[in-house]
Design an enzyme around this catalytic site. Structure first.
Site, PDB file in Angstrom:
ATOM      1  N   HIS A   1      -2.972  -5.256   1.813  1.00  0.00           N
ATOM      2  CA  HIS A   1      -2.209  -5.473   3.051  1.00  0.00           C
ATOM      3  C   HIS A   1      -2.259  -6.931   3.498  1.00  0.00           C
ATOM      4  CE1 HIS A   1      -1.964  -1.141   4.325  1.00  0.00           C
ATOM      5  NE2 HIS A   1      -3.090  -1.046   3.633  1.00  0.00           N
TER       6      HIS A   1
ATOM      7  N   GLU B   1      -0.318  -8.316   5.430  1.00  0.00           N
ATOM      8  CA  GLU B   1       0.134  -8.353   6.826  1.00  0.00           C
ATOM      9  C   GLU B   1      -1.023  -8.274   7.814  1.00  0.00           C
ATOM     10  OE1 GLU B   1       0.495  -5.883   4.715  1.00  0.00           O
ATOM     11  OE2 GLU B   1       0.229  -3.925   5.693  1.00  0.00           O
TER      12      GLU B   1
ATOM     13  N   CYS C   1       0.819  -1.215   0.000  1.00  0.00           N
ATOM     14  CA  CYS C   1       0.000   0.000   0.000  1.00  0.00           C
ATOM     15  C   CYS C   1       0.855   1.268   0.000  1.00  0.00           C
ATOM     16  CB  CYS C   1      -1.019  -0.049   1.140  1.00  0.00           C
ATOM     17  SG  CYS C   1      -2.404   1.052   0.857  1.00  0.00           S
TER      18      CYS C   1
HETATM   19  N1  GLN Z   1      -3.500   6.340   0.874  1.00  0.00           N
HETATM   20  C1  GLN Z   1      -2.278   6.070   1.609  1.00  0.00           C
HETATM   21  C2  GLN Z   1      -1.095   6.833   1.044  1.00  0.00           C
HETATM   22  O1  GLN Z   1      -1.201   7.576   0.126  1.00  0.00           O
HETATM   23  C3  GLN Z   1      -1.949   4.592   1.644  1.00  0.00           C
HETATM   24  C4  GLN Z   1      -2.913   3.864   2.518  1.00  0.00           C
HETATM   25  C5  GLN Z   1      -2.398   2.606   3.121  1.00  0.00           C
HETATM   26  O2  GLN Z   1      -1.199   2.342   3.195  1.00  0.00           O
HETATM   27  N2  GLN Z   1      -3.316   1.827   3.646  1.00  0.00           N
HETATM   28  O3  GLN Z   1      -0.028   6.656   1.562  1.00  0.00           O
END
Ligand code: GLN
Length: 196
Positions: A175, A177, A81
């Site tokens: 994710h 994790e 992410c």
């Molecule tokens: N939207 C977040 C960002 O721009 C990422 C979100 C996440 O890691 N769950 O970093």
């Protein structure tokens, strides 16, 4: 290399969850906040969280250049992410001044799924992860808008690329994790093992 030392970049985000998942698949683990700690690891995970904060803190802690150097030198890295955003060569919708480590020849759109559905779960088949699809947890997730020739799309959801592999680099918009299913961490640990 039997048990590689894998660091988790511990500036912000779900560091503990990644450490636990890596422990569960038999890696040795450590948190990384300083350049000396980065220098000691065989591979690195950049966690989910907020990429603008991780980017800012990486600059403040003097880690941005060392991160770019190690990734450029072939250190295996996995980003989930916000971590995917950090490994992208280019991002769309960045905050002003937001920098990435880069490494993967891709353009990633931040908060791409946001307007439709801020957070959701969906089964995702990931190439290289045997068995059932992975339960993808998407939280204000990015997607991969486009990829260069060296980057391989390994998962898609709703017509969008949501996981990528390029040589020793791996990134997922979701994710693993957070799910208790450690197969993506097992894949990354294997990548670190074979690189070593
Ligand atoms: N939207 C977040 C960002 O721009 C990422 C979100 C996440 O890691 N769950 O970093």
């Amino acid at each position: 290399m039997s048990s590689p030392l894998i660091g988790v970049l511990a500036l912000q985000g779900d560091v503990r969850e990644h450490l636990a998942a890596l422990d569960a698949v038999g890696a040795r683990t450590t948190s990384v906040r300083r350049p000396e700690e980065l220098a000691a690891v065989d591979g690195l995970v950049i966690p989910g969280g907020e990429s603008t904060t991780i980017s800012k803190l990486a600059s403040v802690f003097g880690l941005l250049e060392p991160l770019r150097e190690r990734v450029g030198d072939g250190m295996p890295a996995y980003g989930s992410c916000a971590g995917m955003i950090m490994l992208a060569d280019k991002i769309l919708d960045p905050r002003a001044g937001q920098e990435t480590v880069g490494g993967i020849d891709m353009i990633v759109r931040r908060n791409a799924f946001g307007r439709q559905n801020e957070s959701f779960e969906a089964a995702v088949h990931v190439a290289g992860v045997p068995g059932d699809p992975v339960e993808g947890v998407f939280i204000r997730a990015p997607w991969v808008e486009s990829l260069g020739p060296r980057a391989e799309p390994i998962a898609e959801y709703d017509g969008h690329c949501v996981a990528v592999r390029q040589d020793r680099l791996l990134a997922t918009a979701f994710h693993p994790e957070l799910t208790g299913d450690h197969r993506v961490h097992a894949l990354f640990t294997e990548m670190v093992r074979t690189a070593g």
